[in-house]
Design a protein around this motif. Sequence first.
Motif, PDB file in Angstrom:
ATOM      1  N   CYS A 444       1.173  -1.136   0.211  1.00 57.48           N
ATOM      2  CA  CYS A 444      -0.146   0.273  -0.669  1.00 57.48           C
ATOM      3  C   CYS A 444       0.254   1.240   0.183  1.00 57.48           C
ATOM      4  N   VAL A 445       0.588   2.255  -0.925  1.00 59.16           N
ATOM      5  CA  VAL A 445       0.886   3.121  -1.301  1.00 59.16           C
ATOM      6  C   VAL A 445       0.382   4.766  -0.762  1.00 59.16           C
ATOM      7  N   VAL A 446       0.914   5.319   0.223  1.00 62.11           N
ATOM      8  CA  VAL A 446       0.182   7.108   0.123  1.00 62.11           C
ATOM      9  C   VAL A 446       0.917   7.853   0.431  1.00 62.11           C
ATOM     10  N   GLY A 447       0.389   9.167  -0.481  1.00 59.26           N
ATOM     11  CA  GLY A 447       1.130   9.881  -0.315  1.00 59.26           C
ATOM     12  C   GLY A 447       0.593  11.221   1.197  1.00 59.26           C
ATOM     13  N   VAL A 448       2.616  11.055   1.750  1.00 58.52           N
ATOM     14  CA  VAL A 448       1.853  12.534   3.150  1.00 58.52           C
ATOM     15  C   VAL A 448       2.695  13.435   2.240  1.00 58.52           C
ATOM     16  N   PRO A 449       2.805  14.835   3.137  1.00 57.43           N
ATOM     17  CA  PRO A 449       3.511  16.238   3.525  1.00 57.43           C
ATOM     18  C   PRO A 449       4.700  15.627   3.557  1.00 57.43           C
ATOM     19  N   HIS A 450       5.695  16.104   2.450  1.00 56.93           N
ATOM     20  CA  HIS A 450       6.688  16.171   2.241  1.00 56.93           C
ATOM     21  C   HIS A 450       7.023  18.435   2.440  1.00 56.93           C
ATOM     22  N   ASP A 451       8.177  18.352   3.282  1.00 54.56           N
ATOM     23  CA  ASP A 451       8.902  20.033   3.387  1.00 54.56           C
ATOM     24  C   ASP A 451       9.403  20.236   1.921  1.00 54.56           C
ATOM     25  N   LYS A 452       9.937  19.941   1.506  1.00 49.81           N
ATOM     26  CA  LYS A 452      11.118  19.443   0.139  1.00 49.81           C
ATOM     27  C   LYS A 452       9.984  19.889  -1.395  1.00 49.81           C
ATOM     28  N   TRP A 453       9.285  18.645  -1.285  1.00 53.26           N
ATOM     29  CA  TRP A 453       8.656  17.682  -2.629  1.00 53.26           C
ATOM     30  C   TRP A 453       7.398  18.370  -2.235  1.00 53.26           C
ATOM     31  N   GLY A 454       6.428  18.733  -0.973  1.00 55.06           N
ATOM     32  CA  GLY A 454       4.953  18.980  -1.255  1.00 55.06           C
ATOM     33  C   GLY A 454       4.386  17.760  -1.114  1.00 55.06           C
ATOM     34  N   VAL A 458       4.586   6.618   1.057  1.00 53.65           N
ATOM     35  CA  VAL A 458       5.263   5.892   1.798  1.00 53.65           C
ATOM     36  C   VAL A 458       4.253   4.142   1.778  1.00 53.65           C
ATOM     37  N   ALA A 459       5.419   3.763   1.336  1.00 51.37           N
ATOM     38  CA  ALA A 459       4.783   2.544   1.626  1.00 51.37           C
ATOM     39  C   ALA A 459       5.167   1.382   2.377  1.00 51.37           C
ATOM     40  N   ILE A 460       4.122   0.784   1.914  1.00 48.18           N
ATOM     41  CA  ILE A 460       3.835   0.171   4.190  1.00 48.18           C
ATOM     42  C   ILE A 460       3.349  -1.464   3.064  1.00 48.18           C
ATOM     43  N   LEU A 461       4.286  -2.264   3.631  1.00 44.21           N
ATOM     44  CA  LEU A 461       4.235  -3.185   3.038  1.00 44.21           C
ATOM     45  C   LEU A 461       4.186  -4.818   3.730  1.00 44.21           C
ATOM     46  N   VAL A 462       3.462  -5.777   3.491  1.00 43.79           N
ATOM     47  CA  VAL A 462       3.561  -7.010   4.203  1.00 43.79           C
ATOM     48  C   VAL A 462       4.022  -7.782   3.443  1.00 43.79           C
ATOM     49  N   ALA A 496      -0.273  -6.949   8.661  1.00 44.42           N
ATOM     50  CA  ALA A 496      -1.015  -6.869   8.040  1.00 44.42           C
ATOM     51  C   ALA A 496      -1.759  -5.282   8.006  1.00 44.42           C
ATOM     52  N   LEU A 497      -1.988  -5.212   6.614  1.00 46.71           N
ATOM     53  CA  LEU A 497      -3.063  -3.656   6.536  1.00 46.71           C
ATOM     54  C   LEU A 497      -4.349  -4.370   7.290  1.00 46.71           C
ATOM     55  N   PRO A 498      -4.226  -2.283   7.189  1.00 48.14           N
ATOM     56  CA  PRO A 498      -6.245  -2.393   7.669  1.00 48.14           C
ATOM     57  C   PRO A 498      -7.132  -2.888   6.030  1.00 48.14           C
ATOM     58  N   LYS A 499      -8.387  -3.552   6.522  1.00 50.59           N
ATOM     59  CA  LYS A 499      -9.058  -3.558   4.903  1.00 50.59           C
ATOM     60  C   LYS A 499     -10.600  -3.088   5.626  1.00 50.59           C
ATOM     61  N   SER A 500     -11.202  -3.199   4.384  1.00 51.99           N
ATOM     62  CA  SER A 500     -12.703  -3.034   4.656  1.00 51.99           C
ATOM     63  C   SER A 500     -13.753  -3.927   5.444  1.00 51.99           C
ATOM     64  N   GLY A 501     -14.417  -3.910   5.229  1.00 50.17           N
ATOM     65  CA  GLY A 501     -15.294  -4.894   5.186  1.00 50.17           C
ATOM     66  C   GLY A 501     -15.679  -5.675   4.316  1.00 50.17           C
ATOM     67  N   TYR A 502     -15.237  -5.056   2.633  1.00 51.96           N
ATOM     68  CA  TYR A 502     -15.559  -5.391   1.270  1.00 51.96           C
ATOM     69  C   TYR A 502     -14.148  -6.164   0.867  1.00 51.96           C
ATOM     70  N   LYS A 511      -3.652   5.453   6.059  1.00 50.67           N
ATOM     71  CA  LYS A 511      -2.795   7.422   6.650  1.00 50.67           C
ATOM     72  C   LYS A 511      -3.372   7.595   8.460  1.00 50.67           C
ATOM     73  N   LYS A 512      -3.895   7.522   8.694  1.00 45.73           N
ATOM     74  CA  LYS A 512      -4.676   7.200  10.488  1.00 45.73           C
ATOM     75  C   LYS A 512      -3.187   6.331  11.616  1.00 45.73           C
ATOM     76  N   LEU A 513      -3.023   5.288  11.112  1.00 50.72           N
ATOM     77  CA  LEU A 513      -2.491   4.424  12.014  1.00 50.72           C
ATOM     78  C   LEU A 513      -1.155   4.602  11.488  1.00 50.72           C
ATOM     79  N   LEU A 514      -0.851   5.155  10.070  1.00 48.95           N
ATOM     80  CA  LEU A 514       0.914   5.948  10.053  1.00 48.95           C
ATOM     81  C   LEU A 514       1.371   7.504  10.766  1.00 48.95           C
ATOM     82  N   GLU A 515      -0.059   7.794  10.779  1.00 41.84           N
ATOM     83  CA  GLU A 515       0.236   8.960  11.628  1.00 41.84           C
ATOM     84  C   GLU A 515       0.373   8.641  13.738  1.00 41.84           C
ATOM     85  N   THR A 516      -0.668   7.572  13.806  1.00 39.38           N
ATOM     86  CA  THR A 516      -0.668   7.283  15.445  1.00 39.38           C
ATOM     87  C   THR A 516       1.080   6.939  15.548  1.00 39.38           C
TER      88      THR A 516
END
Length: 520
Positions: A444-454, A458-462, A496-502, A511-516
């Motif tokens: 799972c790859v998500v975009g997060v704020p970065h001072d230089k590149w905007g 971040v890649a989260i892997l299992v 593990a990666l969090p998944k929806s009920g589907y 993203k929330k877990l990453l911030e936490t």
Amino acid sequence: MIPTSNLASMLVHAAQHFGDRAGLIQGDRVWTWTELNDRVTRAASALAARGVKKGDRVLVHSRNCNAMFETQWACWRLGAVWVPTNFRLTPSEVSYLASSSRATTHIFDTGFPEHAAAAEEANGACANVFWIGEDAPGEDWEALVADASAPEVDLADVDRDDVCWFFYTSGTTGRPKAGMLTHGQMAFVTVNHLNDLMPATTEDDVSLVVAPLSHGSGIHIMTQVAKGAASVLLSSERLDCEEAWALVEKHRVTNMFTVPTILTMLTQHEAVDRFDHSSLRYVIYAGAPMYRADQQHALRKIGKVLVQYFGLGEVTGNITVLPPRLHTIEDDPSFPIGSCGLPRTGMDIAILDNEGKRLAAGETGEICVRGPAVFLGYFENDEANEKSFQDGWFHTGDLGHLDAKGFLYITGRASDMYISGGSNVYPREIEEAILTLPAIAEACVVGVPHDKWGECGVAILVVREGETADADAVLAHLDGKLSRYKLPTQILFWDALPKSGYGKVAKAEVKKLLETRQAA
């Protein structure tokens, strides 16, 4: 007002034409088409006697079972609206669906008393509560079926745009929305699925149900009813891969509907090599694009029987199809590798820019669609309807492009894209590249704020069980496969990666877990 056939007529016809044949199977229990139609008729009559009428919403929260199937057809027989919920949702999530739909009737599996209590408390419109299962605290489904005192109700007269189903979105980016599916729309979808996904399906076919009937499997089972083909349910709500393959062999299963995560689990389980699955003709997967590495593995294990389709719940999966003949293990350039297929029969696809202008082949924009499979709109949500229906098209929120031959390629969700150093980055492309590394099971790859590149990725892997991997190995694997600006600046490994009920990876939750975790 255009009168049309009531969807429940398909069950009536199955009983008329194939009455003594199996319609539904679970374990050693077999329900014939005649039995199913009789049970549905009596249940619908009992519900009508208790005040359920045309247009009423009926919330159903249950694991897969014969009663879950029967609620679908009983609602339609009355002209009522079926409001199924995924049984994996939490009590608070179900309570929101109950209140937002303003369902007048709740039907709950006895295994979910907390869900039932939360829904009843939240929904002041609820006048009836019924139960599915043993030790019911109130009137149960079997009592409705056994009620011989209620006058028998005939099929309700319906119009093409009469709502039959509230199909709730997965809600990964906010509160779920109730997509209003109609009798006319679903009749078209049923015929289209049979034509484009499972041609030549007859009463001799058998389908295995491995996903909740509340969503995609509920649509798929309609096609089986339409043809009088039996459907087989797993013994419990838990996906048991060994049981699934045993049932394929026992019942000579010819088709099944899955999502990519389930298909990958099935084909990676060792039982796939122990049971005979040569009867399979169509293994249909949808709900999310399938990673190429997983697709190739599935083809090696079960052969050229894969069928991919793309389409949101709002379009009931009816946007594209990639049939078995266009699936290949080899990366043959003459095949549309990475495509989700061609437009479905009777449907039109356009790639539009932000101004609603149609883009040329190869240009990336929002995937938009129109045709008879598009839903009526969202229930009591003018803002969402205005946003989704613009320029004469339904806007899917997915990004992609069409090639010169009309094949559609999905880049990702518009909400997933991030901008790094002024360049658009589509996580899907990065995830695909990472997953060609054998040691990685999920990415799972998500975009997060970065001072230089905007923003940066971040890649989260299992890591696959029994394998090892580190950030350096992943970056070395990606070297030459991606432009440098697309490379993730951080690589993390989770159990593990969090998944929806589907079954979809919930990127908002990631993203929330990453911030936490980073704040800890």
